[in-house]
Scaffold this motif. Sequence first.
Motif, PDB file in Angstrom:
ATOM      1  N   GLN A   1       0.876  -1.175   0.000  1.00 43.31           N
ATOM      2  CA  GLN A   1       0.000   0.000   0.000  1.00 43.31           C
ATOM      3  C   GLN A   1       0.917   1.230   0.000  1.00 43.31           C
ATOM      4  O   GLN A   1       1.156   1.860   1.021  1.00 43.31           O
TER       5      GLN A   1
ATOM      6  N   THR B   1       1.174   4.410  -1.692  1.00 37.79           N
ATOM      7  CA  THR B   1       0.871   5.836  -1.706  1.00 37.79           C
ATOM      8  C   THR B   1       0.147   6.252  -0.433  1.00 37.79           C
ATOM      9  O   THR B   1      -0.491   5.434   0.251  1.00 37.79           O
TER      10      THR B   1
ATOM     11  N   GLU C   1      -2.499   8.041  -0.309  1.00 34.52           N
ATOM     12  CA  GLU C   1      -3.928   7.850  -0.558  1.00 34.52           C
ATOM     13  C   GLU C   1      -4.341   6.404  -0.313  1.00 34.52           C
ATOM     14  O   GLU C   1      -5.398   6.142   0.279  1.00 34.52           O
ATOM     15  N   GLN C   2      -3.507   5.454  -0.732  1.00 37.59           N
ATOM     16  CA  GLN C   2      -3.839   4.048  -0.557  1.00 37.59           C
ATOM     17  C   GLN C   2      -3.757   3.650   0.916  1.00 37.59           C
ATOM     18  O   GLN C   2      -4.622   2.943   1.431  1.00 37.59           O
ATOM     19  N   ARG C   3      -2.720   4.095   1.612  1.00 36.57           N
ATOM     20  CA  ARG C   3      -2.567   3.709   3.017  1.00 36.57           C
ATOM     21  C   ARG C   3      -3.656   4.330   3.896  1.00 36.57           C
ATOM     22  O   ARG C   3      -4.147   3.700   4.824  1.00 36.57           O
TER      23      ARG C   3
ATOM     24  N   LEU D   1      -6.640   5.000   2.947  1.00 38.40           N
ATOM     25  CA  LEU D   1      -7.857   4.225   2.682  1.00 38.40           C
ATOM     26  C   LEU D   1      -7.872   2.964   3.534  1.00 38.40           C
ATOM     27  O   LEU D   1      -8.902   2.627   4.152  1.00 38.40           O
ATOM     28  N   VAL D   2      -6.754   2.248   3.582  1.00 36.99           N
ATOM     29  CA  VAL D   2      -6.679   1.009   4.345  1.00 36.99           C
ATOM     30  C   VAL D   2      -6.890   1.272   5.839  1.00 36.99           C
ATOM     31  O   VAL D   2      -7.640   0.558   6.516  1.00 36.99           O
TER      32      VAL D   2
ATOM     33  N   GLU E   1      -5.342   6.148 -10.193  1.00 41.17           N
ATOM     34  CA  GLU E   1      -5.682   4.733 -10.060  1.00 41.17           C
ATOM     35  C   GLU E   1      -7.179   4.578  -9.831  1.00 41.17           C
ATOM     36  O   GLU E   1      -7.792   5.323  -9.064  1.00 41.17           O
TER      37      GLU E   1
ATOM     38  N   ARG F   1     -10.883   3.162  -8.720  1.00 43.68           N
ATOM     39  CA  ARG F   1     -11.452   2.703  -7.446  1.00 43.68           C
ATOM     40  C   ARG F   1     -11.328   1.200  -7.317  1.00 43.68           C
ATOM     41  O   ARG F   1     -10.973   0.681  -6.248  1.00 43.68           O
TER      42      ARG F   1
ATOM     43  N   LYS G   1      -7.806   0.209  -6.417  1.00 52.01           N
ATOM     44  CA  LYS G   1      -7.475   0.545  -5.032  1.00 52.01           C
ATOM     45  C   LYS G   1      -8.054  -0.488  -4.060  1.00 52.01           C
ATOM     46  O   LYS G   1      -7.388  -0.924  -3.125  1.00 52.01           O
TER      47      LYS G   1
ATOM     48  N   THR H   1      -6.126  -3.792  -4.290  1.00 46.89           N
ATOM     49  CA  THR H   1      -4.845  -3.703  -3.584  1.00 46.89           C
ATOM     50  C   THR H   1      -5.053  -3.729  -2.074  1.00 46.89           C
ATOM     51  O   THR H   1      -4.250  -4.306  -1.333  1.00 46.89           O
ATOM     52  N   ALA H   2      -6.134  -3.120  -1.611  1.00 47.72           N
ATOM     53  CA  ALA H   2      -6.422  -3.063  -0.177  1.00 47.72           C
ATOM     54  C   ALA H   2      -7.020  -4.358   0.360  1.00 47.72           C
ATOM     55  O   ALA H   2      -7.207  -4.488   1.570  1.00 47.72           O
TER      56      ALA H   2
END
Length: 742
Positions: free
Chosen positions: A341, A343, A345-347, A349-350, A392, A394, A397, A400-401
Amino acid sequence: MPDADLRSEGDSAKENAESSQGREPETEKKPENADGAEPDEDPDRRLTDGGTSARDLGDLVDALTQALSPHMRSGSMSMSGNFFFSETKIRDAVGGDKYTSAQATAFSGRVDSGRVPGQVLDEIKATFVPPDCHEPLVRLVETRHVVLLRARSGLGSTTNALRSLDRLCPGEVWKLNPEVRLGSLAVEHLQEDSGYLAELLEPEQVAGLRPFHLERLADSLAERRCKLVITLDPDSPVSDGVLSEWLFDAAPGLDVRQFVLRHAARHLGVAPEGEELAFLQGNEVRELIEEVAADALPIRRLADLAALLSLVGRGTAEVADVRNRFLADSDDLFRDWFDRQRTTEQRTLVIALAVLDEMPEHVVSRAAGLLADRIRAVESHDEPQLPDLFGESRRAKLRTAGACSYGSTEVGPYGPSRVQSLRFLDDRSPGRILRHVWQEYAGFRPLLVDWLKELAHDADRRVRLRAGTASGLIALSAFEQIRRECLLGWAGDLDVRQREVALGALQLPIRDPRLAPLISRMIADWSRPDKPWPMRWTATRALGASVGRAMPARALRLLRGLAADASGSGINAVSDSVAELFVDPEKDLTGLVLDQLLGWTDPEATNGSPRLRKAGIRAFLWLCSGIRIEAPEGQGVWPGVLWLASQEDQHLEQVSTLLRRALDTPHLFRRGYDLLLVWVRAARRDPLLRKPLGLLLSSLVTAGTDAGTLRRYLADWRAEEPSLAETITVLLVFADGKANPK
């Protein structure tokens, strides 16, 4: 039963559409008394508000339960009966297949203080595979009335101890309160022929143990034919040589294959020797179990494996799927997954989804955005970074999450609407992510705490309580920090919404045997008369569903002290917590609660007070007016206390005594008769209620209630409401049949 059948007469269409998911009580619309004074609430108004206060209480209990659910996926076994706060259902029905998911539903290894429910002991018996140390432990417990059981965490020492006590003690099995002091244990109050468990004594108490302490305690227990097992950590400061006579070291040694077989059988609802389990003999499954056995995993992980393998037995999964899912839980693989994770933004989100799992996507995204803003502010970029609106996708994302979206319903002020919600594919992800972030990224901790405190002020109650629960999860490894930085502020806030967050934050830590004594003492400290009223309110309410259910006997003792000095909002807080204990979904505390109220309201009690007696009467009337039950065998929805009185003579005597005291109490007797009128109207709608209500009236007259006054009220109601004539005629027959045998 359809929701329409669960609404009281006069409910509006708007109320029918609302639920605990979106509706909040009117008292939350603005902070209480900006000048800091305790609200001067009328404790009697809620008895006649048409169920609004009861629904608000039920909504809060539902919201607390939902906030805890991402971290308690195993669930709990429910008791018989379906209790409601007014029309808000808070207890699941008994029945149905409890083992239809891939989640372990066997005994979780945790029990609350008090009597261990029979369902828990039965569940342990059905799935228990004796480790090598079990029979030696049983022999020692059989010959010694006190045993110190020392074992490494995760080896099932609690289960081992409970099974030993259940085998050896003909009476019941109990868990002692977390603050138990062995030196002052009142053995004379223990039930004869019963077994007792004390978990993880605090280090200073262990260090002070001496042979003469244990000898004296063992002699006292022997007189009552009781057994006591005390579990200890391996690093407990115990004097091995001095206490070797009582000390038992539980070494590892478990037939992993047999353990998995018995748990899989329980999930599938088949006998352990059934043909349905033949798939466990396949080469792929055998190899997987052998790999797991070599890793010496905790008992809980083995139960998870059995749950996953049960899906293979159902034909809904392949062994390869189970292998990938189970091995993916290893710490190394989990760290690798989190590192992917990459970026901000990605982290975010998680992490946001770890706090808000199974909530609407717009809520999760908003929380993730708040966290991302904090991270960017700390990173201090020279130029503000604008989001890439077409970066990226939705779907990528979420993939990946390890998450997915699904359709759900969100209830707003004008009714329900469809919405997309997010959840992790692995139910264990929320807790694992929060623990990982806290343990591995020390520099991120202050930012995480500040973000959770920001969410605790969110306009959405669900978000606030999730923030509190996430803080409670962190408190499992950093209790003192969370207490100072979060709990004290929330508990002492003038705004009831913040105090509710404190209730949510305490739900997980109280389940940790190491933290339970600290929390018990903290709540007792917050209860002191010299503490600010908001903190006393928080302590009072915590003694209900939040903390009290884990130590009900101690909770009721503390509530008694608070009730004796309660005023304003404190009176209602006491009644609400008593009600939450009364409808505990895991243990039947109804008799215990009624016994306590009998003690509070006893006019002959030397240690009672007029204020305590009135608080007890109000708490009882709140139980009667605020709680309903979906009676078994299709009998419909009944007043909960009236149904309880119809089940056992002991409960009938408890209820009639408390109701008689209400009818004899100045300034409160009118509320007691108002309650009777509500029940008479209910008996008109449902003739099956006439007999239990008639028996209650008969018991009232026999116990000394003024029969003339009772008859006068019944006659007035019959004259004012002719539709009640037939019902009242039947009730008078019951009452007269007891008062005058002729």
